[in-house]
Design an enzyme around this catalytic site. Structure first.
Site, mmCIF file in Angstrom:
data_model
loop_
_atom_site.group_PDB
_atom_site.id
_atom_site.type_symbol
_atom_site.label_atom_id
_atom_site.label_comp_id
_atom_site.label_asym_id
_atom_site.label_seq_id
_atom_site.Cartn_x
_atom_site.Cartn_y
_atom_site.Cartn_z
ATOM 1 N N GLU A 1 134.296 61.694 -43.876
ATOM 2 C CA GLU A 1 135.020 60.733 -44.709
ATOM 3 C C GLU A 1 134.205 59.471 -45.025
ATOM 4 O OE1 GLU A 1 139.617 61.619 -43.627
ATOM 5 O OE2 GLU A 1 138.550 60.409 -42.149
ATOM 6 N N HIS B 1 133.463 55.308 -40.922
ATOM 7 C CA HIS B 1 134.294 54.950 -39.763
ATOM 8 C C HIS B 1 133.537 53.955 -38.882
ATOM 9 C CE1 HIS B 1 137.660 57.637 -40.560
ATOM 10 N NE2 HIS B 1 136.778 58.544 -40.939
ATOM 11 N N ASP C 1 135.264 53.896 -34.096
ATOM 12 C CA ASP C 1 135.891 54.070 -35.410
ATOM 13 C C ASP C 1 136.075 52.692 -36.046
ATOM 14 O OD1 ASP C 1 137.447 55.238 -37.622
ATOM 15 O OD2 ASP C 1 137.557 56.979 -36.315
HETATM 16 C C1 ACM Z 1 138.602 63.912 -39.459
HETATM 17 O O1 ACM Z 1 139.780 64.283 -39.287
HETATM 18 N N1 ACM Z 1 138.340 62.829 -40.167
HETATM 19 C C2 ACM Z 1 137.511 64.637 -38.888
#
Ligand code: ACM
Length: 764
Positions: A327, A264, A194
């Site tokens: 995201e 991420h 991440d």
């Molecule tokens: C997530 O909660 N970004 C998958």
């Protein structure tokens, strides 16, 4: 027979008791997850050091050995595995006829011994788990007489652990796997990369862990003596990963690794800036939220990703590989001439299609290696390869769309299955994301959306609980978040829908707590605690006390004399009034036993005139983040509830009669949030003085009752205490507390509010 229906054995039991017979009770054993079919008998089979365990054939040996190891570990009893079938003992056998489901099993226990049969080693393993759960008694163990024919409802019964935001040691991961196995959960989704850390050794790209596995935490946590940075690091070597995968496989758990693409990705880009978009050298992230940094989509970057996935595939033998996909805000791609050119080159009409192109490319790579791609539900936004599986997290809509489109789906709706949310409203809940998700909320979730046509329902593979660890800094908090809520996930994943009954689940749960303790699992006790709420009437010198349990345990016992409540203490029925000062101790009971230690609360004039942060509401009505202080580096840190988009704390209906001033204790936290497009929603009111002001209003939008300038920085302990004289004398008001000014990279938070009375003649 369904144990929810009255058992014919119960009538016999009643007779037996009347005759004072030595027969053991025939009450159904308290198993979680509830078996598909269970019929309790009378009596049982005694288990002691002489008990022989026999495995019929090689395939049965692993289940027998696992059972013997777990009994030794949790009950301190060494059982012998013997080479010859005993006359009366415990027998594990593979039997093609035992169950039509590879994870199913048949268990028979009675005076003559125990047999566990299954068509497949997986089912035999679960039969062994049930047998271990059935072992009853403290001194002499026995297995109650029972017939069980069992099989799971869903094939995917998952848990995701984020080891990127905070890192867990291998031994800690193993404890999670132990507990998963005992809950008959079978997929461990491991979030390994991440913005804030890259946690998996990749031999070909050593900087991923040399650089990407360390960050400097925000605020005091990252500042050592003399200002030297203190790094937060952690990664798993490939040998450790193999060890975890092997340990999981022994427990019938498949590990699904996640490498998050294309967002991420800050930690990876901090290590290899050439795979990012801007070319700038980044630091590994130390904020929470959504970073703007994406991988680019160049050929060199795709080769890098494929090389990474090649090493991942070599480590994880399971069928599914998770490529993230969530995201990924596209601002950098939109602003980059190079990415725009690449978009045209690959024929993607926009940035969403470029992400879809990357995913399709990785899908081809994974398929060529006999693997299946799974990703978060954003992967539905572009054209998605037909055999990709979707993890539905932004509610259930992704799962519905996936199933309608012919994709398999795993249901992980964030409002119900994100265990990084607190499980009660008790002030003692640890730091967490906003939005209480109680045991009951988790239990009541039904994974198959009613909107799906019957033919589409087969695409719902199952459910998964996710634990994101931004605010889960310690392993104690991991355990607190997972347990006992995983028991609820387990029952939904395993038991037939018609067997589910929350009241019955609550009745069975206490029997599970001893085995958590035997495994050394520090489960959350907040679901078993009692919240003691008090509404004061200061002029009358009284407090009205209300007691509640967040899970719905109804047998609450309390005392008002300082003694510990027992099963004989008064039972709570309705709010009661006590004269001040008062003290209340309360605990929830099941079967005459306290579920956890009692909570205690004292009420006097001073306590009724003070509110700590965690007992204030938010003015927006939104659930708040529970953030922890950034210091001290070692030891306990204070927690603060904050709505970071609209920081405003509310004391509803504060009794201001006779109050001259408001004393406010405020602390400062790092404002370390990456909110992408949501950042514009963050409101700052202009400051009237250089350091901004603390303001108390009558209602969230009402007149200012009191105001005082804030100091440039807090005291050495991180706090500032301000006295704000009231401008006028209202009687009862909703008090709203805000701070003006933009003080980023830090923010002020309310720690405590105290109502200071006018000096009275005679003084009080
Ligand atoms: C997530 O909660 N970004 C998958």
């Amino acid at each position: 027979m369904n144990r929810l229906r009255p058992s014919p054995f119960r009538a016999l039991l009643a007779c037996a008791l009347l005759l004072a017979s030595p027969l053991l009770p025939a009450a159904s054993p308290a198993l979680i997850p509830a078996p598909a079919h269970m019929e309790a008998g009378e009596g049982g089979f005694a288990v002691n050091a002489q008990t022989q365990v026999y495995a019929e054939g090689r395939a049965a040996r692993a289940a027998a050995a696992r059972f013997v190891a777990d009994v030794a570990r949790t009950r301190g009893l060494s059982l012998r595995i013997v080479a010859k079938r005993p006359k009366a003992g415990i027998v594990f056998a593979i039997d093609r006829k035992a169950s039509a489901n590879a994870e199913g099993y048949a268990l028979r226990a009675g005076r003559g011994g125990v047999t566990v049969k299954a068509a497949d080693p997986r089912g035999l393993f679960y039969g062994a788990v049930t047998l271990w759960q059935l072992l009853d008694g403290d001194g002499g163990l026995h297995v109650p007489a029972v017939r069980i024919d069992d099989a799971p409802r869903f094939a995917w019964r998952g848990v995701m652990l984020d080891s990127a935001r905070h890192f867990q040691e291998v031994e800690q991961i193993k404890l999670v796997l132990d507990a998963m196995a005992m809950h008959k959960l079978n997929v461990f989704h491991w979030h390994l990369t991440d913005d804030q850390g890259w946690r998996i050794e990749i031999k070909r790209y050593p900087k991923l862990t040399d650089i990407g596995a360390c960050r400097i935490p925000a605020g005091d946590a990252g500042a050592g003596d003399g200002g030297t940075p203190v790094r937060y690091c952690g990664h798993y070597t490939q040998a450790q990963i193999r060890e975890v995968v092997r340990y999981a496989a022994e427990r019938q758990i498949t590990v699904v690794p996640e490498i998050d693409v294309p967002g991420h990705a800050t930690a990876a880009i901090a290590a290899y800036s050439e795979f990012g978009v801007t070319g700038q050298t980044l630091s590994v992230g130390n904020g929470w939220g959504v970073y703007p940094n994406l991988f680019n989509a160049d050929e060199a970057t795709m080769a890098f990703l494929e090389n990474v996935f090649a090493e991942v595939i070599a480590l994880f033998p399971g069928r599914y590989v998770h490529i993230g996909g969530d995201e990924a805000v596209k601002d950098q791609w939109q602003a980059s001439a190079r990415v725009q050119a690449r978009m045209r080159e690959v024929g993607a009409r926009d940035e969403t299609q470029l992400q879809a192109w990357m995913i399709a490319r990785l899908n081809r790579f994974l398929e060529a290696h006999q693997r299946r791609l799974i990703g978060w539900d954003e992967i539905l936004d572009g054209d998605l390869p037909a055999d990709a599986t979707v993890m539905s997290w932004r509610g259930i809509e992704g799962g519905i769309a996936a199933a309608r489109g012919g994709h398999d789906a795993v249901m992980t709706p964030s409002n119900l299955l994100y265990l990084n949310r607190p499980q009660s409203d008790l002030p003692s809940e640890p730091p967490s994301h906003p939005g209480t998700t109680t045991l009951r909320n988790v239990y009541d979730y039904e994974p198959v959306p009613a909107a799906l046509a019957p033919a589409q329902r087969k695409h719902i593979l199952g459910l998964q609980a996710n634990l994101w660890t931004e605010h889960v800094r310690t392993f104690a908090r991991v355990q607190h978040a997972l347990f006992p809520r995983l028991a609820a996930v387990a029952e939904t994943g395993w038991s037939p829908a018609e067997r589910k009954d929350y009241g019955d689940f609550l009745a069975r749960l206490p029997a599970q707590l001893p085995w958590y303790r035997q495994f050394g699992i520090a489960y959350a006790t907040t679901p078993f605690q009692v919240w003691i709420d008090g509404t004061g009437d200061i002029p009358a010198g009284k407090v009205s006390v209300a007691l509640s349990n967040p899970s719905g345990y109804r047998d609450i016992r309390y005392t008002t004399d300082g003694s510990e409540p027992t099963a004989q203490s008064p039972r709570y029925a309705a709010p009661f009034v006590l004269p001040l000062p008062a003290q209340v101790k309360a605990a929830a009971f099941a079967d005459e036993r306290a579920l956890t230690t009692a909570n205690a609360r004292g009420f006097d004039l001073a306590s009724l005139r003070t509110r700590g942060n965690t007992t204030l509401a938010s003015c927006s009505g939104e659930a708040m983040l529970r953030l922890e202080d950034d210091g001290p580096r070692e030891g306990e840190r204070a927690n603060f509830n904050v709505d970071i988009l609209n920081p405003c704390w509310l004391w509803p209906k504060a009794d201001l009669r006779g109050i001259a001033a408001i004393e406010l204790r405020a602390g400062r936290l790092p404002y370390n949030f990456e909110l992408a497009h949501d950042e514009s929603q963050r409101k700052f009111t202009p400051a009237g003085t250089p350091g901004g002001e603390a303001e108390v209003r009558a209602g969230c939008k009402g007149a200012v009752l009191a105001r005082a300038p804030l100091p440039a920085r807090p005291g050495a302990d991180g706090f500032a205490t301000l006295k704000l004289p009231l401008r006028k004398q209202p009687a009862a008001q909703d008090l709203c507390i805000t701070f003006s000014g933009d003080t980023r990279p830090a923010m002020w938070v309310v720690d405590r509010v105290t109502l200071v009375p006018r000096k009275q003649r005679g003084g009080r």
